[in-house]
Enzyme design. Structure first.
Site, PDB file in Angstrom:
ATOM      1  N   ASP A 156       0.091  -1.228   0.233  1.00 47.71           N
ATOM      2  CA  ASP A 156      -0.513  -0.127  -0.148  1.00 47.71           C
ATOM      3  C   ASP A 156       0.724   1.130  -0.356  1.00 47.71           C
ATOM      4  O   ASP A 156       2.022   1.052   0.646  1.00 47.71           O
ATOM      5  CB  ASP A 156      -1.051   0.252   0.534  1.00 47.71           C
ATOM      6  N   HIS A 183       4.586   3.741  -3.064  1.00 48.33           N
ATOM      7  CA  HIS A 183       5.501   5.111  -3.550  1.00 48.33           C
ATOM      8  C   HIS A 183       5.893   6.244  -2.561  1.00 48.33           C
ATOM      9  O   HIS A 183       7.285   6.954  -2.865  1.00 48.33           O
ATOM     10  CB  HIS A 183       4.295   5.636  -4.441  1.00 48.33           C
ATOM     11  N   ASP A 196      -9.858   1.457  -5.472  1.00 53.05           N
ATOM     12  CA  ASP A 196      -9.668   2.473  -4.466  1.00 53.05           C
ATOM     13  C   ASP A 196     -10.471   3.718  -6.189  1.00 53.05           C
ATOM     14  O   ASP A 196     -10.125   4.470  -6.472  1.00 53.05           O
ATOM     15  CB  ASP A 196      -8.802   3.110  -3.985  1.00 53.05           C
TER      16      ASP A 196
END
Length: 1539
Positions: free
Chosen positions: A540, A543, A675
């Site tokens: 999750d 980045h 999402d």
């Protein structure tokens, strides 16, 4: 090392991996392939074989450092590096094997000694070993993954409810379930706000064993793997453990740079609570209300905080401190040197303040901390002030200091102003979004529980009783993922740039476990628990995960689950950054999403990106950029396709390991993620079906969120949604998804390599067609998808679809019809989908035209937007036997070819082919690019190498191959002219059978298979050549082998000429294409300069002997002809050819086993002994014989007694530009010195033989470089010959002992002549460095241009020409090194290296010389006497062949004189010397690799600039470099080690 699991990684000279450019940005990735079941633990999954070119700069004292464990027992530690020694050799590339035992991320770097004698290291190079997934002991290809994401809290309150969801997912043929975090959730109830990482949801699971049972149940009962989210970056804001360990977050103690942001956030909260009290609106209904709020923020928040105090120096405090310390600071002379400034700087306050700032601050000065924390180093400040303004502290100095501090503060106040402006803008936009925007949440009244804007910090009292404010996590638009936005490198929290998640506290890992021990320990346990249970992780917020954190914990996870499947969704905005994360974390798949596409065109681009390689893509095959060791193993069956073998196959029978190259990160391509918004929100309900179908056929892992197939209308709220999945009524597109996933399973069983899967995507309005094919079998799936991106889609009909040279049949077709609306959804307990139904479509017309060999598809009238049709296809002519048929048999076909018959197979310039075919056949013409340079395989390879490397399907040659079979016919039929040559028929038959096979394939596949056939045959021919050549070539480097192949290139049989007048044999060309046929092919000096390199070092002894004997026949006047013309009309205008001929005989005797036998060989003489010119058919021609021994003596004898003659047939027919006097040839020995002199100012008898020919410039008949007198190279060769015959005498192999001097002045023995030369050579040729030494040499000091060199000539017609610095001295150094004082020679070579050596050759004249003209343009017809008509051919242009001699001399004399140039035992060159030689050959390596002629040019212009008039490949240019390699090999290599 197991070849079946070995991949080759080639390194460039700077250590960078050499990778294909056809994929763009990529990662070195080893495929996911299981080892055989019976493999032991000690069997490596793979071996990466690193190949370092011989004597590459990185090989000097080179070491490879790798974190690959040396065996399977030693655990992997990322920061533990193991040393592997790079063996430095000039002849053999070095290979170093890295065995890989487990999946993960590995790296290596190199250390080596550079030119500056410093140890240098490269950056780290990473490669990724993908995991091997197994489901119930069956291997699961990554490309067969079909994943369904589920939100765990919506699956139901009991595990029975969960089982219903699993059953539904299984029915749709998914094979992996992605769970959002199953841990105990925090107060927001978001799955990603984890209250306790070490506890699973207590409402469902009693312990972790319950979770393990569930996953096992998934495996065994439903055939699905389990993947879970891992959350590294944050924890729930109410996590109890955080109260015990607030140091795990960013707070005022751990991150003092955030104090200002903490205070700002606190002030905003206080302002929000007091809105009503201070008279501001508590519910925003308009922009005007917002403006009022912003005015309040300026007054009550920013005005009261005085944030500038964090930014600037406190001027008054600093002044006070300076005054207190002033008298205590002393200065010394060193201070004055450091801090004294110029008057200009002192007067310019801005410059002086900058100087003060640079010298009194460190990097922390630019970081925010506590109020008033910014300060200067007062000690240094006072020293600067005293040195520049005097030591007395007075009002004047106080005022100066004040101005300096104000100047320093000026940009700091500017920074503050910028940040305040940004704070206000960010607050305005965020509050507007939260309260007013139509697309925002419209939060309503501002209350304590719903403050004006989200709190940036979670506030609590810790277990230690102290109050803490911990930074909440979030994300930043376009943020740099490599920068931690809560660190001191960022002001994002102060500037309010973070889109914050108020329920998540950002975790602070620091640089390693020592910085936050409890956090690292806790997360280790969290990772261990999940890695033990689950098959994969989704990282999750990847980045925003610090790379070192991700590396540490994923390495830890793989200790418990080595084959962990790791996926991540990166929002880096950069493919390069994506690759960085992938290679460092060993991410198996990057999540990509189709619903991100905003148009049909963009969606088709995404499908193209993830669908596979384009149909007809070129297949990798080693060409001329690989070494082909003569002893490499060959296995016809090893290139056979077997999807069950899980081998990494070689591309042909030659067992060159498959290449490890960079490929794009593997994708997990999702139709919609959990999402992102659903089709109903972003497009239309109907678009759900075609979007899913397009994704499902891609050559990647695929996925979908639960609810997409079920037509959920909205992206659901992870925090507030309370309902659970409806598993009863929502069917949606489930039945079609099941079919699509079945197709994926079939495809995956056939595709085990990136080259196995190809596709074609076409976009036309609402329609996207997608053809996915299997390369090996030709089978495929064709999808027609009609998108519906919006409700008002226009009507569009797709014209009939033609599938060329493919058969097809309909598999199924459906459309998705909406039968209800969102208003029909009323269930408060279950999440429902919009009512839809799948309608099967009929009425397709599918036909196949046998004559045209094409299928036609006509869609039914009823094919509405939101429809799909899937067809099975089969490409004509392609089946599982094709691939192996093409890849095999070539070694057998080339088994009988010889080095001679390889010439027409591989080469032949157009002129040679025209000559051999009677003018019928030349090189192949490719429209838009012109003719290939060779008719044979090399002509195609030179073009295809770039095309294949770039997968250039749009190249004109690709287009030509698609349009017709002309090229296929050409490569086969041209060999008809050479059927009598050994092995050619076998090669032709192999070629014909393969070309005939691919003629029946679809035309769009033809370029790929044509290139594969040519590449495979070329490789086999190249290997065959290496097997036939000497071991020093056959087992050497790519470069040496390419040089050796110039021997094959130059040795051709043509009809128009030969080396014998009565027999057509293979004869050496001077160069191609300029010197290829008729009398221009065979040049005496060129052949004998080239003979050692091209024929002797390659083992072509018989052909070398033939050329020696052929020219020996033509000896006349004691001279060897310059132009042979098959012995019919030889021309004797070369004073040096005889001496290169004698050197070649010497080389033959020394290199060839029993080579001295040639001395007794007899040759019939072309001309009578009295030098009378007779025609070849005259009875006197060939009427007597001489032995080679006699020939050698005759040359020495004639030169000793003097030579004087006029060229036969002198006049314009022989040479149109020669003056009459130029035809007169004179050679004599000066018996005072033993030196040979010759020539005149009217002719040019050495290799620098350009005659002026411009009438406009008045240069006709005036040589550019007459070089009369004693030429240095001729006398070096004379000395070598004398030494040779003396050695022969000592062995009883040469019966002659003396010669007569000029005009009968007695005789002289060879020993005496030899000594005479030895005594006088350096006296006459050397120009000493010190003019004081001129008296010891024959030097006219007034003419000297450069010192420390050897003259080019002695006693020429123009004295200044003696002193010109040219490269000819190196020939003498190589031929007779004993003539040179080693120290003098070494210095001269250093000067030549600096002054004469260019990138590809040696400048023919010193650039400082008045006559230096380095641009050769033969077509120039100007009034410039020096350059018109190319008269400057040898007056500056850089010729390639002398560099070989230069490097040989450089090797010899550096080894003698330079301690760094030899090893500690003084018996071999050092790695330093190898490196120096290697670096000086860099351009030659590039040239022979990149030139379509696969050779080295005759010459270049200045600094290696291309010369249009140069022959692009010249025999001697390659030959003299082969000489260098042979010198090194024969002198310093242990031949036994090469066997």
């Amino acid at each position: 090392m197991n070849l079946k699991r070995t991949l080759l990684l080639r390194l460039s000279d700077n250590g960078e991996p050499i990778t294909s450019s056809s994929y763009g940005n990529g990662v070195l990735t080893l495929p996911s392939l299981p080892l055989p079941d019976d493999s032991s633990d000690s069997t490596p999954m793979y071996t990466v074989r690193i190949l370092i070119a011989a004597s590459s700069p990185i090989a000097r004292d080179g070491l490879i450092w790798t974190n690959c464990p040396p065996d399977h027992i030693i655990p992997f530690k990322r920061d533990k590096f193991y040393k592997k020694i790079v063996n430095s050799s000039f002849h053999k590339d070095d290979t170093i094997d890295l065995n890989l035992y487990k999946p993960g991320s590995y790296c290596f770097y190199l250390s080596f000694r550079n030119n500056n004698e410093q140890l240098e290291t490269t950056r780290k190079f990473y490669f990724v070993v993908l995991p091997v997934l197994k489901l119930n002991n069956n291997f699961l290809q990554l490309n067969s993954i079909a994943m369904q994401s589920v939100i765990s809290k919506w699956m139901g309150p009991t595990l029975k409810d969960w089982d219903n969801v699993f059953s539904k997912i299984s029915e749709k043929n998914y094979n992996m379930v992605h769970f959002t975090p199953l841990q105990h959730r925090g107060e927001s109830n978001s799955p990603y706000s984890i209250y306790d990482q070490l506890e699973f949801d207590p409402k469902l699971f009693n312990n972790k064993e319950d979770v393990q049972k569930m996953v096992t149940h998934l495996h065994k009962h439903y055939g699905m793997l389990a993947l879970t989210d891992i959350v590294f970056n944050h924890t729930a804001n109410n996590s109890n453990w955080l109260r015990q360990h607030p140091e795990a977050g960013y707070n005022h103690q751990t991150a003092p740079h955030l104090i200002s942001a903490i205070q700002l956030d606190g002030a905003l909260i206080e302002f929000s609570r007091n809105l009503k009290k201070w008279g501001y609106p508590t519910e925003l209904k308009s922009i005007d209300d917002l403006f009022k709020i912003m005015d309040g923020i300026k007054v009550h928040v920013l005005g009261s905080l005085k944030l500038w105090e964090y930014y600037v120096l406190n001027v008054q405090d600093t002044l006070n401190d300076v005054e207190k310390l002033w008298s205590t600071i002393n200065i010394d002379s060193k201070d004055s040197q450091l801090y004294k400034q110029s008057p200009d700087c002192i007067e310019n306050i801005e410059d002086f303040a900058k100087f003060v700032l640079e010298n009194t601050t460190d990097s922390s000065f630019n970081t925010l901390s506590t109020r008033g924390a910014k300060h200067l180093d007062l000690k240094i400040l006072i020293k600067i002030l005293k040195i520049n303004f005097g030591e007395i502290y007075n009002d004047e100095n106080t005022e100066r200091i004040h101005k300096i501090l104000d100047e320093i503060n000026l940009p700091l106040y500017g920074e503050y102003d910028d940040d305040i402006s940004e704070i206000l803008e960010q607050l305005f936009n965020r509050i507007k979004y939260l309260r007013l925007d139509e697309n925002g949440p419209k939060q309503g009244p501002i209350t304590v529980n719903s403050p004006l804007t989200e709190p940036y910090f979670t506030r609590f009292k810790g277990a230690d009783g102290e109050s803490y404010a911990l930074a909440n996590n979030g994300w930043i638009w376009n943020g740099n993922p490599l920068v931690d936005f809560a660190s001191s490198q960022s002001k994002a929290y102060l500037r309010r740039e973070v889109i914050v998640w108020g329920d998540c506290v950002k975790l602070r890992y620091g640089k390693g476990p020592k910085d936050s021990p409890y956090l690292w320990s806790r997360m280790e346990k969290y990772i261990e628990i999940n890695a033990t249970i689950f098959d994969g992780f989704r990282i999750d917020n990847c980045h925003s995960t610090p790379l070192h954190v991700g590396e540490y914990f994923l390495d830890h996870a793989r200790k418990f689950n080595p084959n962990l499947y790791v996926v991540a969704e990166l929002f880096s905005g950069s493919e390069q950054l994506d690759c960085l994360f992938v290679e460092r974390l060993a991410i198996s798949s990057l999540i990509r999403e189709a619903m991100q596409a905003w148009s049909e065109e963009e969606l088709s681009r995404l499908i193209h990106k993830h669908g596979g390689r384009p149909i007809g893509s070129y297949k990798f095959v080693p060409m001329d950029n690989f070494p082909y060791p003569s002893d490499i193993s060959v296995d016809q069956e090893y290139c056979e396709y077997n999807p069950e073998s899980n081998q990494v196959h070689c591309v042909s029978e030659i067992n060159i390991p498959k290449i490890l190259t960079a490929t794009p990160p593997h994708a997990l391509f999702m139709d919609c993620t959990h999402d992102n918004e659903m089709p109903y929100q972003k497009r239309t309900v109907e678009d759900t079906l075609p979007n899913a179908a397009l994704v499902s056929l891609c050559s990647s892992a695929i996925g979908s969120v639960y609810g997409y197939d079920e037509i959920y209308p909205h992206l659901l709220d992870l925090v507030n949604e309370k309902r659970t999945y409806d598993t009863e009524s929502c069917i949606g597109i489930g039945p079609v998804k099941s079919k699509l996933n079945e197709i994926r399973e079939k495809i995956s069983k056939k595709s085990i390599d990136i080259e196995d899967s190809e596709m074609h995507v076409h976009h036309e309005g609402q329609f996207i067609t997608f053809h996915r094919t299997d390369v090996k079998s030709g089978s495929g799936w064709y999808l027609i998808a009609r998108m519906k991106f919006n409700e008002d889609s226009n009507e569009q009909e797709l014209p009939p679809i033609i599938l060329s040279q493919s058969k097809c049949k309909l598999n199924f077709a459906y459309t998705l019809e909406r039968v209800g609306t969102i208003e029909d959804l009323h269930d408060d307990l279950k999440i429902e989908g919009i009512p839809t139904k799948l309608i099967e479509l009929k009425g397709f017309e599918v036909s196949y035209d046998e004559k045209e060999q094409q299928s036609k598809i006509i869609l039914p009238k009823d094919f509405p937007a939101g429809s799909i049709a899937i067809f099975e296809t089969q490409q004509n002519g392609v089946d599982l036997s094709l691939d192996h048929f093409i890849r095999s048999g070539a070694m057998k076909a080339t088994a009988n070819v010889t080095l001679q018959s390889l010439n027409p197979i591989m080469y032949h310039a157009a002129s040679e082919e025209l000559d051999c075919s009677g003018g019928k056949e030349g090189t192949y013409n490719v429209p838009a690019i012109g003719n290939l340079v060779y008719c044979g395989l090399q002509g195609w390879i030179s073009e295809l190498r770039k095309i294949v490397f770039n997968n250039d399907l749009a190249h004109p040659l690709s287009e030509n191959l698609r349009e017709g079979t002309w090229a296929l016919d050409y490569v086969v039929n041209r060999l008809d002219y050479y059927k009598d040559e050994p092995g050619v028929v076998d090669v032709q038959n192999w070629l014909r059978s393969r070309m005939n096979r691919i003629k029946v394939l679809p035309n769009y596949l033809r370029p790929s298979y044509f290139a594969l056939i040519i590449g495979i045959l070329y490789g086999c021919c190249r290997l065959r050549a290496m097997q036939l050549m000497s071991i020093n070539i056959g087992k050497s480097t790519t470069f040496v082998q390419s040089l050796g192949l110039v021997s094959v290139q130059m040795m051709a049989k043509v009809n128009s000429t030969s080396i014998f007048p009565d027999e057509t044999v293979y004869a050496m060309a001077a160069g191609l294409p300029h010197f290829s046929t008729n009398y221009m092919r065979c040049w005496g000096r060129d052949i004998f300069i080239s003979l050692r390199g091209l024929l002797l070092t390659t083992g072509r002894f018989e052909e070398a002997k033939e050329h020696l004997l052929a020219f020996a026949k033509t000896l006349k006047h004691g001279m060897i002809p310059n132009l042979l013309d098959a012995g019919r009309n030889p021309r004797y205008n070369a004073r040096d050819a005889a001496w290169f001929f004698l050197q070649a005989i010497q080389d033959y005797v020394n290199i060839v086993p029993n080579g001295e036998e040639i001395l007794k060989e007899k040759v019939s003489r072309r001309f009578p002994l009295d030098d009378t010119w007779v025609a070849e058919d005259d009875i006197r021609a060939f009427s007597y014989s001489s032995t080679i021994e006699d020939i050698i003596y005759e040359i020495l004898k004639r030169h000793a007694s003097g030579i004087e003659y006029r060229e036969a047939n002198a006049g314009p027919k022989l040479d149109r530009v020669m003056t009459d006097d130029g035809f007169n040839v004179e050679v004599h020995v000066d018996w005072n010195t033993g030196l040979i002199h010759g020539g005149s100012q009217n002719n040019c008898g050495t290799w620098m033989d350009k005659m002026g020919e411009s009438e406009k410039a008045g240069s006709v008949g005036v040589p550019g470089t007459p070089r009369d007198g004693a030429a240095i190279e001729i006398n070096g060769l004379l000395k070598s010959t004398l030494r040779f015959v003396i050695e022969l005498q000592s062995k009883g192999l040469f019966k002659y002992t003396q010669v007569s001097k000029t005009d009968g002045k007695g005789t002289i023995s060879f020993e005496e002549w030899n000594q005479l030369l030895q005594d006088n050579f350096e006296k006459k040729f050397y120009i000493p460095l010190d003019p004081e030494d001129d008296k010891n040499f024959d030097v006219d000091s007034s003419i000297v241009n450069r010192r420390g060199i050897y003259k080019d000539l002695y006693k020429s017609g123009k004295p200044y020409e003696d002193y010109q610095f040219r490269p000819n001295f190196a020939v003498a150094m190589v031929a007779a090194p004993e003539l040179f004082t080693p120290e003098y020679a070494t210095h001269c070579l250093e000067l030549a290296d600096e002054i004469l050596r260019g990138p590809l050759g040696m400048a023919t004249l010193d650039p400082s010389d008045y006559n230096y003209h380095p641009y050769y343009i033969n077509s120039e017809d100007s009034e410039n006497f020096a350059t018109s008509k190319g008269r400057n051919y040898h007056q500056g242009p850089e010729w390639a062949w002398p560099e070989g001699y230069f490097l040989r001399a450089y090797l010899h004399f550096n080894f003698l004189t330079n301690p760094r140039a030899c090893n500690e035992h003084k018996n071999k060159p050092s790695s330093y010397l190898y490196q120096q030689l290697y670096q000086r050959l860099s351009k030659q390596r590039d040239e022979i690799m990149n030139s379509p002629w696969a050779g080295l040019p005759e010459l270049t212009n200045r600094d290696g600039e291309f010369c249009q008039d140069s022959s692009p490949t010249q025999a001697w240019s390659a030959a003299t470099l082969l000489d260098l390699f042979y010198d090194l090999w024969s002198s310093f290599e242990d031949e036994d080690q090469w066997e």
